[in-house]
Design an enzyme around this catalytic site. Structure first.
Site, PDB file in Angstrom:
ATOM      1  N   SER A  83       0.845  -1.391   0.252  1.00  0.00           N
ATOM      2  CA  SER A  83       0.355   0.564   0.114  1.00  0.00           C
ATOM      3  C   SER A  83       0.811   1.568   0.507  1.00  0.00           C
ATOM      4  CB  SER A  83      -0.710  -0.148   1.574  1.00  0.00           C
ATOM      5  OG  SER A  83      -0.512  -0.171   2.726  1.00  0.00           O
ATOM      6  N   LYS A 120       0.724   4.462   6.589  1.00  0.00           N
ATOM      7  CA  LYS A 120       0.545   4.669   5.706  1.00  0.00           C
ATOM      8  C   LYS A 120       0.940   6.450   5.807  1.00  0.00           C
ATOM      9  CE  LYS A 120      -2.972   2.440   3.563  1.00  0.00           C
ATOM     10  NZ  LYS A 120      -2.612   0.978   4.207  1.00  0.00           N
TER      11      LYS A 120
END
Lengths: 165, 432
Positions: A83, A120
């Site tokens: 991600s 993230k």
């Protein structure tokens, strides 16, 4: 009198200092990390007399010192997600995470959402805090009602082994 | 050595082992969790949720099987290597508040700090909160902080902080109003006082001393006659007069114990010999790390004390070395020989081990006239070679006897062992 007293006082701390020193030596400290020192050639253009002994191999490179600013609060984690690929974080990369840092807007963080780990980019804007994925195939994370975002630590460095064995 | 104006902090990690596990596995948060002792025998750490289910400290797993099943209690093996590293960091953070001489790591999850020198310049409760927040942020470990005029008082303060949510995990008895202090002291059972213990508390109770307040109000000299100087000191300490100093240097070891219980039951002498030779080598390693020599060794074997069907078998034997030694070969030889003496066929053994006593610093040892130095030097060369191999290639690469070959019948069982995130091959994995 006043001349005699100070000399005793001077001796006293010296004596206790000696005791402390010898006890400190027998106390074995646990050092969790090994240090590999890499000699570092310091090239210096000097106008005056050259001093080869000082300028050459002046300092050794210590990777721990270079990469870890706060050993006590630093943890290393391994990534198993794509991600954050466009931020340079691939599967099997290792991240150096410093928990003592306060996460700022734009920091890459290891975070907890509903007690699950995720890595993230932390975004802080008028909507509040949200987590941005750096890969178009992955969704950003916006907090839902009742959901809590816990910053586990701030990523300071990516360790990427580029020669696959 | 009584002082009235000292300030001590006692910082203590809440449910240390469970809290450590939660740092690296947040799915354990808010769940009932217990951590088992070596070999998955007894519950040695419990989350608050598990305590609420009535699981007591030290209870064997088989006794709580039903509670565990019905409530889906998460059961973990103890991961001591990981807890030790978290503990090191915990103590390191606290030592940054004062000088090294003012910190006493009291146990894996408790630490005394002597803050006397800084009292005037700080708000003590604020410092306590700062410590708590720093340890929570940096390590993810929840702590309680107790502040008092003595170590005993700081322990009680810590207890108050733990039991009363209103304190926000920090209780400062130094600045507390005396009436409030009495109120809390009157609520705490005297057995909670540091150093009193269960044995004394029974006798105290029979004298009408049942709470901390009762003890704090007792007359120290009278009590000294009935008990000992220890209890008199405890009373002074509860009255805010410090009698017990910070011990910042760990006292030199008096003995080294290396033992573990087996994964399964062991009955054969050869298996026991393998196991005890490993513990003898563990003990030897620790002895050498401390720079000590050992003059005397105790070897022991035990059956399962919890088995109601067979009598508990517990035998030990002591042997002394003609010359104090720190050589693994000597220890293995002695341990296996001693085992012959205490082994009885037909017993299901649960545990064995060695205790090294008669320890002295190697540097200070005087050898006697007839010492065969050539022999000692030979053994030292061998041991240095082994130490070198151990530090370079790992502890299990070379040893005396077959004990380090994998798959021994007696090796420990740790079924629910979490990973150790401080090893390269077991790092915490982030998969989202």
């Amino acid at each position: 009198m006043s001349e005699i007293a100070p000399s005793i006082i001077q001796i006293k701390p010296y004596l206790t200092q000696g005791a402390v020193l010898s006890e400190a030596l027998s106390f074995k400290q646990v050092i969790p990390t090994t240090q590999m020192l890499i000699p570092y050639a310091l090239e210096k253009i000097s106008a005056g007399f050259p001093s080869p002994a000082q300028d050459y191999i002046d300092k050794a490179l210590d990777m721990n010192e270079h990469l870890i600013k706060n050993e006590t609060a630093t943890f290393i984690v391994k990534v198993a997600s794509l991600s954050m690929l466009n931020a340079g974080i691939d599967i099997d990369d290792e991240l150096i995470v410093d928990r003592s840092l306060n996460a700022k807007h734009g920091d890459i963080v290891v975070a907890l959402i509903d007690n699950d780990f995720t890595v993230k980019r932390l975004m802080i804007d008028e909507k509040g805090q949200w987590l941005k994925a750096e890969n178009p195939d992955y969704k950003n994370i916006y907090l839902m009602e009742g959901q809590e975002l816990i910053i586990w630590g701030v990523v300071t460095c990516i360790i990427k082994m580029i020669r696959k064995s | 050595m009584k002082h009235e104006n000292k300030v001590f902090f006692l910082i203590d990690v809440n449910n240390m082992y469970v809290s450590c596990e939660r740092v690296f596995d947040p799915s354990l948060n808010n769940q009932p969790v217990i951590v088992l002792s070596n070999n998955d025998g007894c519950a040695v750490a419990r989350s608050n949720e598990s305590k609420a289910l009535g699981i007591k400290m030290g209870v064997p797993l088989f006794q709580i099987k039903d509670i565990v099943q019905q409530n889906e209690v998460i059961v973990l093996s103890s991961n001591y290597a990981m807890y030790a590293e978290m503990s090191r960091r915990f103590h390191k953070i606290l030592s940054s508040y004062v000088t090294d001489e003012e910190v006493e790591p009291y146990s894996i999850d408790e630490c005394f700090v002597d803050f006397t020198a800084y009292e005037k310049n700080f708000d003590l409760e604020k410092v306590g909160q700062e410590m708590r927040q720093q340890i929570w942020k940096w390590l993810g470990l929840p702590v309680c902080v107790g502040i008092g005029r003595s170590k005993t008082e700081s322990k009680i303060a810590n207890h108050i902080a733990k039991k009363n949510a209103g304190f926000n995990s920090v209780c400062d008895l130094v600045s507390m109003d005396p009436c409030n202090k009495e109120y809390y002291f009157a609520q705490i059972d005297v057995s909670e006082v540091w150093g009193v213990g269960r044995k004394h508390s029974k006798k105290l109770q029979s004298m009408g001393i049942s709470t901390v307040l009762d003890l704090a109000c007792a007359e120290p000299r009278e009590m000294q006659k009935k008990f000992s100087i220890v209890i008199a000191r405890t009373i002074y300490e509860l009255q805010g007069i410090s009698c017990i100093e910070i011990e910042y240097t760990p006292p030199t070891k008096k003995q080294i114990v290396a033992s573990r219980s087996f994964g399964g039951r062991v009955t054969e002498l050869t298996d026991l010999k393998e196991a005890i030779s490993m513990y003898a080598q563990d003990a030897c390693k620790r002895l050498r790390d401390e720079g000590l020599l050992c003059g005397c060794m105790i070897a022991f074997v035990q059956s399962n004390p919890f088995d109601p069907n067979v009598p508990f078998y517990n035998k030990s034997i002591t042997g002394s070395f003609s010359e104090p030694t720190d050589c693994a070969v000597d220890f293995v030889k002695a341990a296996t020989r001693m085992l012959n003496e205490i082994y009885k066929a037909g017993i299901k053994y649960k545990k064995c081990g060695v205790i090294l006593t008669g320890l002295e610093p190697k540097s200070g040892h005087t050898y006697d006239l007839l010492t065969d130095f050539e022999h000692i030097e030979k053994k030292e060369c061998l041991m240095q070679a082994m130490d070198g191999i151990h530090s370079k290639f790992g502890k299990k690469k070379i040893g005396v006897g077959p004990c380090f070959i994998p798959g021994r019948t007696w090796s420990m069982s740790r079924d629910k062992l979490s990973r150790n995130p401080f090893r390269w091959d077991e790092l915490l994995i982030i998969n989202a």
